[in-house]
Write a protein that holds these residues in place. Sequence first.
Motif, short mmCIF file in Angstrom:
data_model
loop_
_atom_site.label_atom_id
_atom_site.label_comp_id
_atom_site.label_asym_id
_atom_site.label_seq_id
_atom_site.Cartn_x
_atom_site.Cartn_y
_atom_site.Cartn_z
N ILE A 19 0.82 -1.21 0.00
CA ILE A 19 0.00 0.00 0.00
C ILE A 19 0.86 1.26 0.00
CG2 ILE A 19 -0.34 0.03 2.51
CD1 ILE A 19 -3.30 0.86 1.67
N ALA A 20 1.98 1.21 0.72
CA ALA A 20 2.81 2.41 0.83
C ALA A 20 3.44 2.78 -0.52
CB ALA A 20 3.90 2.20 1.88
N ILE A 21 3.81 1.77 -1.31
CA ILE A 21 4.46 2.06 -2.59
C ILE A 21 3.51 2.85 -3.49
CG2 ILE A 21 5.25 0.99 -4.74
CD1 ILE A 21 6.62 -1.11 -3.03
N ILE A 22 2.27 2.36 -3.59
CA ILE A 22 1.30 3.08 -4.42
C ILE A 22 1.12 4.50 -3.88
CG2 ILE A 22 -1.08 3.14 -5.25
CD1 ILE A 22 -1.23 0.16 -4.86
N LEU A 294 10.00 5.29 -11.47
CA LEU A 294 9.39 4.70 -10.28
C LEU A 294 10.37 3.75 -9.60
CD1 LEU A 294 5.72 4.04 -11.46
CD2 LEU A 294 6.61 5.96 -10.15
N ALA A 295 11.16 3.02 -10.42
CA ALA A 295 12.13 2.09 -9.84
C ALA A 295 13.17 2.88 -9.05
CB ALA A 295 12.81 1.27 -10.93
N TRP A 296 13.59 4.01 -9.60
CA TRP A 296 14.57 4.83 -8.88
C TRP A 296 13.99 5.26 -7.53
CZ3 TRP A 296 14.86 9.25 -6.26
CH2 TRP A 296 16.13 9.60 -5.81
N PHE A 297 12.80 5.78 -7.59
CA PHE A 297 12.17 6.31 -6.39
C PHE A 297 11.89 5.17 -5.39
CE2 PHE A 297 8.27 8.57 -4.53
CZ PHE A 297 9.05 9.16 -3.55
N GLY A 298 11.42 4.05 -5.94
CA GLY A 298 11.15 2.89 -5.09
C GLY A 298 12.40 2.42 -4.38
N SER A 299 13.55 2.42 -5.09
CA SER A 299 14.76 1.92 -4.45
C SER A 299 15.22 2.90 -3.38
CB SER A 299 15.86 1.62 -5.47
OG SER A 299 16.32 2.80 -6.07
N TYR A 300 14.97 4.18 -3.59
CA TYR A 300 15.29 5.16 -2.55
C TYR A 300 14.44 4.92 -1.30
CZ TYR A 300 14.52 9.32 0.19
OH TYR A 300 14.33 10.15 1.26
N GLU A 301 13.14 4.75 -1.48
CA GLU A 301 12.25 4.55 -0.34
C GLU A 301 12.60 3.27 0.40
OE1 GLU A 301 10.23 6.57 0.96
OE2 GLU A 301 9.27 7.85 -0.52
N TRP A 302 12.93 2.25 -0.37
CA TRP A 302 13.28 0.97 0.22
C TRP A 302 14.57 1.10 1.03
CZ3 TRP A 302 17.18 -2.81 -1.02
CH2 TRP A 302 17.00 -4.01 -0.34
N PHE A 303 15.51 1.81 0.47
CA PHE A 303 16.77 2.06 1.17
C PHE A 303 16.49 2.74 2.52
CE2 PHE A 303 19.62 5.56 2.25
CZ PHE A 303 20.77 4.87 2.56
N ARG A 304 15.66 3.78 2.46
CA ARG A 304 15.38 4.56 3.66
C ARG A 304 14.71 3.69 4.74
NH1 ARG A 304 11.22 6.63 5.44
NH2 ARG A 304 9.97 6.25 3.60
N GLU A 305 13.76 2.86 4.29
CA GLU A 305 13.08 1.99 5.24
C GLU A 305 14.04 0.93 5.78
OE1 GLU A 305 9.72 1.63 6.29
OE2 GLU A 305 9.38 3.65 5.53
N SER A 306 14.95 0.46 4.92
CA SER A 306 15.81 -0.65 5.34
C SER A 306 16.89 -0.20 6.30
CB SER A 306 16.48 -1.29 4.13
OG SER A 306 15.53 -1.75 3.24
N VAL A 307 17.54 0.93 6.04
CA VAL A 307 18.64 1.31 6.92
C VAL A 307 18.14 1.70 8.30
CG1 VAL A 307 20.23 2.01 5.08
CG2 VAL A 307 18.77 3.72 6.13
N ARG A 308 16.86 1.92 8.44
CA ARG A 308 16.32 2.27 9.73
C ARG A 308 16.32 1.07 10.68
NH1 ARG A 308 10.90 4.43 8.65
NH2 ARG A 308 10.18 2.37 9.19
N LYS A 309 16.34 -0.12 10.11
CA LYS A 309 16.34 -1.31 10.96
C LYS A 309 17.55 -1.30 11.88
CE LYS A 309 15.82 -5.11 8.61
NZ LYS A 309 15.62 -5.13 7.24
N PRO A 310 17.47 -1.85 13.06
CA PRO A 310 16.34 -2.60 13.65
C PRO A 310 15.23 -1.73 14.22
CG PRO A 310 18.13 -2.45 15.23
CD PRO A 310 18.62 -1.78 13.97
N TYR A 311 15.32 -0.42 13.98
CA TYR A 311 14.34 0.47 14.60
C TYR A 311 13.17 0.77 13.68
CZ TYR A 311 18.18 1.46 17.79
OH TYR A 311 19.19 1.35 18.70
N VAL A 312 12.04 1.14 14.29
CA VAL A 312 10.99 1.76 13.50
C VAL A 312 11.14 3.27 13.67
CG1 VAL A 312 9.25 1.50 15.33
CG2 VAL A 312 8.52 1.90 13.00
N ILE A 313 11.55 3.70 14.87
CA ILE A 313 11.97 5.09 15.09
C ILE A 313 13.38 5.00 15.68
CG2 ILE A 313 11.52 7.26 16.29
CD1 ILE A 313 8.55 6.35 16.45
N GLN A 314 14.34 5.43 14.89
CA GLN A 314 15.75 5.26 15.22
C GLN A 314 16.06 5.65 16.67
OE1 GLN A 314 18.07 4.21 12.83
NE2 GLN A 314 19.66 4.17 14.37
#
Length: 502
Positions: A19-22, A294-314
């Motif tokens: 849902i977030a990607i759309i 969209l792939a460029w933007f998607g990979s940016y969003e994915w990167f941002r979500e991924s590097v935040r791990k293990p946190y949901v709020i750093q």
Amino acid sequence: MNYPFWDIEIGYGLLMASIAIIHVFVSHFAIGGGLYLVVAEWMAVKKNDSQMLDYLQRMTKFFVLVTVVFGALTGVGIWFIIGLLNPAATEALIHHFVWAWAIEWTYFGIEIAAAILYFYGWKRMSSRDHQTIGWIYFGAAWMSLFVINGIVTFMLTPGEWLLTGVFWDGFFNPTFWSSLVLRTGVCVMLAGLFAQVVASRYGPSDFKGRIVRYNSGWALAGLAIVVPAFIWYISQIPSDITDTAREMMRLPMNSIGVSYWYAAAIGILLVIFGFLIPRRMNLLFASVMMLFGLAWFGSYEWFRESVRKPYVIQGYMYGNATEVANEEKYREEGYLPQMGYRTGDDGADLFRRACRSCHTIDGYHPLKPAYNGTETEFIAGTIRGAHVIKGNMPPFMGIEAEIQKLAEYIYVRMDSRSIAEIHSLYGKELGQKVYDLRCGKCHEFGGFNDKAESLVGLEDEDYHDLLDMAGDLAEEMPPFTGDTAEREALIEYLRSIPEGGN
Ligand code: HEC
Ligand code: HEC
């Protein structure tokens, strides 16, 4: 742990992503598209270009349908989903940013009303009033980005807020400005790329050549903002976050490199098809460029979500909703007494609270492949050491008795045959499998936390000694609990690795 746990079979990550990607695609397009429409209208009115005005009116219909219907539905959908998936994080975000949300929703309301009026007003309003509505639309849409950008960037880089708790420290956090510029560039780029898809449907004509060139200008201008802003953005992320990510999660870090290729591909295609042979633009090329964007933007969003791990709020809350500030309480009393809702099955409750937001037993990110053929003691060891396993997981902060309960809960759901039997392996191949399962999650040869220096080129006796005391090497390292066949096979495998790497 004040909320009940939503137990569904689908992976949480997948549900959120779908849902977030759309939503992020549509919401950025909604802003850039608004700017595109008013600027193009203003120029067309000045030149009295009725062909262009017709095209813009046509585009508005599509634009309003996509943004108002899809954008708004998916936006509400995100609230719905995050409220179910992680009520504690949702609560934290609402609590700390309550006025920001109120402002955001006000802008959103203005944006929707203006979009509908703008659509309705074509050829009904004076062109001046119509353009004013268009500018109000764009202004409100961009302001809603401004506000939400503060909250989204806060989740990765809360900065000083972690110490001060002051709203403005969290809002204007270290990545606020770079992300705002980056996202504004994305809006402009997506508007150009999207308009290209609409323009590509026209038959070859001078008019088509003109709008294709115009659209390409937009997309390139967006790209010219996006690339330097992205470099700026990355540089603003504190290096301890990126360093950990580089070590624990190579994939998201590599995706940065890949994203530059996407950007280059869009740039080249835009110059060739947008400026050199604009009349030949067709739906296929326009769609391919759009997909790259969209792939460029998607990979940016994915990167941002991924590097935040293990946190949901750093630095504040882990991905499984356990709070950093409660660590001491968890370590003393355990998780169970903190749970507002318990089912009576402690193992199941612990699994839900500690692991289930990222893993299932046998579906999304399954635990079966990692634990089939292992023992409760081994599983307990990996729970103790969850934070040193590759993948950047939250630590298990509960008490020892809970580790045992959780390990037992997982163990009875695994395949209890031996690793050799499950995979039909023996000898060196079995040894390699044993290494992958019992050691490789924490020590990769030639990669993550490599222990080749201590593991290659020893004598049999040394290997036996090492495995005997495996549990004592580190608090987070499980003992070796495999049977004799596994032990022999593992040693055979380790002995077969040539010194100086494999
Ligand atoms: C915040 C999300 C998150 C939580 C919570 C979490 N994990 Fe993980 N876990 C991951 C990710 C991501 C990986 C890496 C997966 C990959 O590389 O495919 C991983 C990997 C693993 C692995 C290694 C699997 C493999 O095949 O490499 C094991 C075992 C594991 N987790 C067990 C657990 C257990 C047990 C818990 C609960 C105590 C837990 N995890 C909680 C995200 C999480
Ligand atoms: C859950 C994670 C985990 C697993 C599984 C694991 N280890 Fe470790 N290991 C660690 C940690 C943590 C340390 C100590 C800190 C460090 O050096 O990274 C460590 C240390 C070591 C060391 C000491 C290195 C030295 O030079 O002092 C060796 C050797 C080692 N592990 C080998 C193994 C082998 C062999 C296995 C499989 C039988 C294994 N480990 C399984 C986490 C793990």
